[in-house]
Design a protein around this motif. Structure first.
Motif, PDB file in Angstrom:
ATOM      1  N   ARG A  11      22.490  33.741  39.648  1.00  0.00           N
ATOM      2  CA  ARG A  11      23.919  33.682  39.416  1.00  0.00           C
ATOM      3  C   ARG A  11      24.692  34.738  40.200  1.00  0.00           C
ATOM      4  N   SER A  12      26.003  34.615  40.175  1.00  0.00           N
ATOM      5  CA  SER A  12      26.885  35.537  40.885  1.00  0.00           C
ATOM      6  C   SER A  12      26.973  36.870  40.155  1.00  0.00           C
ATOM      7  N   ARG A  13      26.776  37.969  40.888  1.00  0.00           N
ATOM      8  CA  ARG A  13      26.906  39.296  40.295  1.00  0.00           C
ATOM      9  C   ARG A  13      28.370  39.598  39.966  1.00  0.00           C
ATOM     10  N   VAL A  14      29.269  39.139  40.799  1.00  0.00           N
ATOM     11  CA  VAL A  14      30.700  39.360  40.543  1.00  0.00           C
ATOM     12  C   VAL A  14      31.126  38.642  39.267  1.00  0.00           C
ATOM     13  N   ALA A  15      30.726  37.369  39.140  1.00  0.00           N
ATOM     14  CA  ALA A  15      31.093  36.610  37.948  1.00  0.00           C
ATOM     15  C   ALA A  15      30.503  37.256  36.700  1.00  0.00           C
ATOM     16  N   GLU A  16      29.262  37.711  36.799  1.00  0.00           N
ATOM     17  CA  GLU A  16      28.619  38.350  35.653  1.00  0.00           C
ATOM     18  C   GLU A  16      29.353  39.639  35.259  1.00  0.00           C
ATOM     19  N   PHE A  17      29.796  40.415  36.259  1.00  0.00           N
ATOM     20  CA  PHE A  17      30.520  41.663  35.992  1.00  0.00           C
ATOM     21  C   PHE A  17      31.884  41.382  35.359  1.00  0.00           C
ATOM     22  N   ILE A  18      32.620  40.420  35.932  1.00  0.00           N
ATOM     23  CA  ILE A  18      33.990  40.165  35.466  1.00  0.00           C
ATOM     24  C   ILE A  18      33.995  39.582  34.063  1.00  0.00           C
ATOM     25  N   ARG A  19      32.991  38.778  33.738  1.00  0.00           N
ATOM     26  CA  ARG A  19      32.935  38.184  32.398  1.00  0.00           C
ATOM     27  C   ARG A  19      32.783  39.251  31.305  1.00  0.00           C
ATOM     28  N   ARG A  20      32.300  40.425  31.669  1.00  0.00           N
ATOM     29  CA  ARG A  20      32.142  41.494  30.692  1.00  0.00           C
ATOM     30  C   ARG A  20      33.445  42.282  30.464  1.00  0.00           C
ATOM     31  N   LEU A  21      34.425  42.055  31.313  1.00  0.00           N
ATOM     32  CA  LEU A  21      35.675  42.801  31.192  1.00  0.00           C
ATOM     33  C   LEU A  21      36.542  42.247  30.072  1.00  0.00           C
ATOM     34  N   ASP A  22      37.434  43.073  29.588  1.00  0.00           N
ATOM     35  CA  ASP A  22      38.434  42.622  28.615  1.00  0.00           C
ATOM     36  C   ASP A  22      39.292  41.529  29.259  1.00  0.00           C
ATOM     37  N   PRO A  23      39.596  40.450  28.524  1.00  0.00           N
ATOM     38  CA  PRO A  23      40.386  39.355  29.100  1.00  0.00           C
ATOM     39  C   PRO A  23      41.711  39.812  29.703  1.00  0.00           C
ATOM     40  N   ASP A  24      42.378  40.789  29.103  1.00  0.00           N
ATOM     41  CA  ASP A  24      43.648  41.266  29.652  1.00  0.00           C
ATOM     42  C   ASP A  24      43.444  41.941  31.010  1.00  0.00           C
ATOM     43  N   ILE A  25      42.352  42.677  31.139  1.00  0.00           N
ATOM     44  CA  ILE A  25      42.059  43.328  32.427  1.00  0.00           C
ATOM     45  C   ILE A  25      41.742  42.269  33.484  1.00  0.00           C
ATOM     46  N   ARG A  26      40.986  41.237  33.083  1.00  0.00           N
ATOM     47  CA  ARG A  26      40.671  40.169  34.034  1.00  0.00           C
ATOM     48  C   ARG A  26      41.944  39.519  34.560  1.00  0.00           C
ATOM     49  N   MET A  27      42.866  39.225  33.666  1.00  0.00           N
ATOM     50  CA  MET A  27      44.097  38.573  34.089  1.00  0.00           C
ATOM     51  C   MET A  27      44.935  39.500  34.974  1.00  0.00           C
ATOM     52  N   ALA A  28      44.945  40.797  34.641  1.00  0.00           N
ATOM     53  CA  ALA A  28      45.690  41.759  35.455  1.00  0.00           C
ATOM     54  C   ALA A  28      45.121  41.838  36.868  1.00  0.00           C
ATOM     55  N   LEU A  29      43.827  41.623  37.001  1.00  0.00           N
ATOM     56  CA  LEU A  29      43.184  41.650  38.317  1.00  0.00           C
ATOM     57  C   LEU A  29      43.218  40.294  39.022  1.00  0.00           C
ATOM     58  N   HIS A  30      43.879  39.313  38.401  1.00  0.00           N
ATOM     59  CA  HIS A  30      44.017  37.958  38.968  1.00  0.00           C
ATOM     60  C   HIS A  30      42.687  37.209  39.033  1.00  0.00           C
ATOM     61  N   PHE A  31      41.794  37.483  38.093  1.00  0.00           N
ATOM     62  CA  PHE A  31      40.544  36.742  37.992  1.00  0.00           C
ATOM     63  C   PHE A  31      40.632  35.820  36.783  1.00  0.00           C
ATOM     64  N   ASP A  32      41.170  34.620  36.990  1.00  0.00           N
ATOM     65  CA  ASP A  32      41.198  33.680  35.879  1.00  0.00           C
ATOM     66  C   ASP A  32      39.849  32.971  35.788  1.00  0.00           C
ATOM     67  N   GLU A  33      39.676  32.160  34.775  1.00  0.00           N
ATOM     68  CA  GLU A  33      38.382  31.521  34.534  1.00  0.00           C
ATOM     69  C   GLU A  33      37.961  30.623  35.696  1.00  0.00           C
ATOM     70  N   ALA A  34      38.919  29.955  36.312  1.00  0.00           N
ATOM     71  CA  ALA A  34      38.585  29.065  37.429  1.00  0.00           C
ATOM     72  C   ALA A  34      38.000  29.855  38.597  1.00  0.00           C
ATOM     73  N   ALA A  35      38.571  31.030  38.890  1.00  0.00           N
ATOM     74  CA  ALA A  35      38.062  31.863  39.976  1.00  0.00           C
ATOM     75  C   ALA A  35      36.650  32.346  39.669  1.00  0.00           C
ATOM     76  N   ILE A  36      36.410  32.720  38.419  1.00  0.00           N
ATOM     77  CA  ILE A  36      35.087  33.213  38.022  1.00  0.00           C
ATOM     78  C   ILE A  36      34.047  32.101  38.152  1.00  0.00           C
ATOM     79  N   VAL A  37      34.391  30.940  37.640  1.00  0.00           N
ATOM     80  CA  VAL A  37      33.460  29.807  37.709  1.00  0.00           C
ATOM     81  C   VAL A  37      33.232  29.399  39.164  1.00  0.00           C
ATOM     82  N   GLY A  38      34.300  29.407  39.960  1.00  0.00           N
ATOM     83  CA  GLY A  38      34.157  29.056  41.375  1.00  0.00           C
ATOM     84  C   GLY A  38      33.213  30.001  42.095  1.00  0.00           C
ATOM     85  N   ALA A  39      33.359  31.310  41.858  1.00  0.00           N
ATOM     86  CA  ALA A  39      32.467  32.298  42.479  1.00  0.00           C
ATOM     87  C   ALA A  39      31.032  32.099  42.003  1.00  0.00           C
ATOM     88  N   ASP A  40      30.866  31.865  40.707  1.00  0.00           N
ATOM     89  CA  ASP A  40      29.528  31.675  40.149  1.00  0.00           C
ATOM     90  C   ASP A  40      28.858  30.448  40.755  1.00  0.00           C
TER      91      ASP A  40
END
Length: 406
Positions: A11-40
């Motif tokens: 699996r993607s290391r980036v996706a695995e890392f971002i999924r562990r972040l607080d949802p508010d931090i993810r959104m602030a960094l512009h990593f929505d669920e679609a971007a995470i799934v796409g990278a994975d």
């Protein structure tokens, strides 16, 4: 126990890392669920396909991956990739937004130094996996580039000018790919932790345009092997025609004439066993009714010429359908189909001259070997096209069961 193919290792290391972040931090960094799934999805596919040590066939590894991934996630990832990367300007703007200094400083403050470093390491590791897939993809194209150039060498300058876009035929595809490979190695591969991937020493060694002769010589043998394999799928007796031609050139006093005869019979037999003349005529009427120079009259009956037979073969008897764009008006056969048909006809015409005018000189032998190399290239491309793109299967052919790879 869960199959290791579908485990964390794929699996993607980036996706695995971002999924562990607080949802508010993810959104602030512009990593929505679609971007995470796409990278994975992207990195997972690259990891699975680039794994050379796995004992399972690549099809089984893909099946295991998709069994672990939720179907909705796969659809989300594909939709994201199409939306974000389908438009070049939009994709560039999206990627550049993450590379800007302001964004990086914002991410550093938000994540803290330790997590910011971990994110950077994850990005590089995922990037290395994708870079390996890209490099191997570039190199997988080289046999087809060599085959294309060799095939074009069988055409005269006037025959090239007769094609719809003669300027495209002058491109040195093999040299261009070698230059892309070298640049990719210097600018991308060299900056990433490739030791964390399945990269071999060969993967990490860049092709240099200065070494192109040696590179092409090695790849040309692969083209001949791939062409023979595809011929064997059509009919094992056809492979013997090429081997017979090579043996005649090597050992027979009348080798040039014998080789020419074998290669002419090879071309004619491939076409004859693919579609009958009536089937070719029906295909012309359905797809190219107004195209000139595809038929001739014999004994009061219309017959298809060799170019028409080759076109029908490389289209697998299927429809000629494609969308118009700035490079192609969408009318008639595509450039590559048209050129391959012309190459095969030009090769056959040249072979006919050797058949009836054989002086046995070394120059003739060299020219015939060049024609044979070009024919092998044309057959590799033509059989690959016919196996990929056609909608019907010639009578003596076996349908392709897996992707065409030299």
């Amino acid at each position: 126990m869960q199959d290791p193919v579908g485990s964390y290792e794929s699996r993607s290391r980036v996706a695995e890392f971002i999924r562990r972040l607080d949802p508010d931090i993810r959104m602030a960094l512009h990593f929505d669920e679609a971007a995470i799934v796409g990278a994975d999805l992207l990195v997972s596919l690259c990891r699975v396909l680039m794994d050379d040590v796995a004992s399972q066939p690549w099809q089984d590894r893909l099946d295991a991956l998709f069994e672990e991934l939720d179907l909705a996630d796969v659809e989300t990832g594909l939709d994201f990739a199409l939306d974000q990367l389908g438009d070049r300007e939009q994709a560039t703007a999206w990627l550049n937004s993450f590379k800007g200094r302001d964004y990086q400083l914002f991410a550093l403050r938000l994540l803290g130094a330790a997590d910011f470093r971990r994110l950077g390491e994850a990005l590089k590791e995922d990037g290395a996996v994708v870079a390996l897939a890209v490099r191997r993809g570039i190199r997988a194209l080289m046999p087809f580039a060599v085959a294309w150039n060799d095939a074009l060498n069988n055409m005269t300058e006037n025959q090239r000018k007769a094609s719809s876009k003669p300027e495209l035929l002058s491109l040195e595809l093999a040299r261009g790919l070698a230059q892309v490979d070298e640049l990719f190695g210097e600018k991308i591969i060299a900056t990433l932790p490739m030791q964390l991937t399945a990269a071999t020493a060969n993967d990490l060694s860049s092709w240099r345009p200065d070494d192109l002769t040696e590179i092409v010589t090695g790849i040309r043998h692969r083209v001949a092997e791939s062409s023979a394999k595809r011929l064997e799928r059509e009919n094992s007796q056809l492979v013997r025609k090429i081997r017979g031609a090579k043996d005649a050139l090597m050992h027979s006093e009348d080798g040039i004439s014998q080789a020419a005869n074998s290669l002419i019979e090879l071309i004619d037999r491939i076409l004859r066993e693919a579609f009958s003349k009536d089937e070719v005529l029906a295909w012309i009427e359905a797809n190219l009714p107004d195209a000139p120079l595809l038929t001739y009259e014999k004994d009061g009956k219309t017959q298809p010429n060799k170019r028409a037979e080759v076109l029908c073969f490389v289209y697998r008897g299927g429809p000629i359908t494609r969308e118009a764009n700035e490079y192609d008006d969408g009318e008639g056969p595509s450039l590559i189909h048209d050129v391959l048909a012309r190459v095969v006809v030009a090769t056959r015409d040249s072979l006919q001259k050797f058949k009836h005018n054989d002086a046995g000189t070394q120059e003739e032998k060299d020219r015939l070997l060049s024609l044979l190399t070009g024919l092998e290239g044309a057959l590799l491309l033509g059989l690959s096209l016919s196996q990929i793109g056609g909608s019907s299967t010639p009578r003596q052919s076996q349908p392709l069961q897996h992707p065409v790879m030299p």
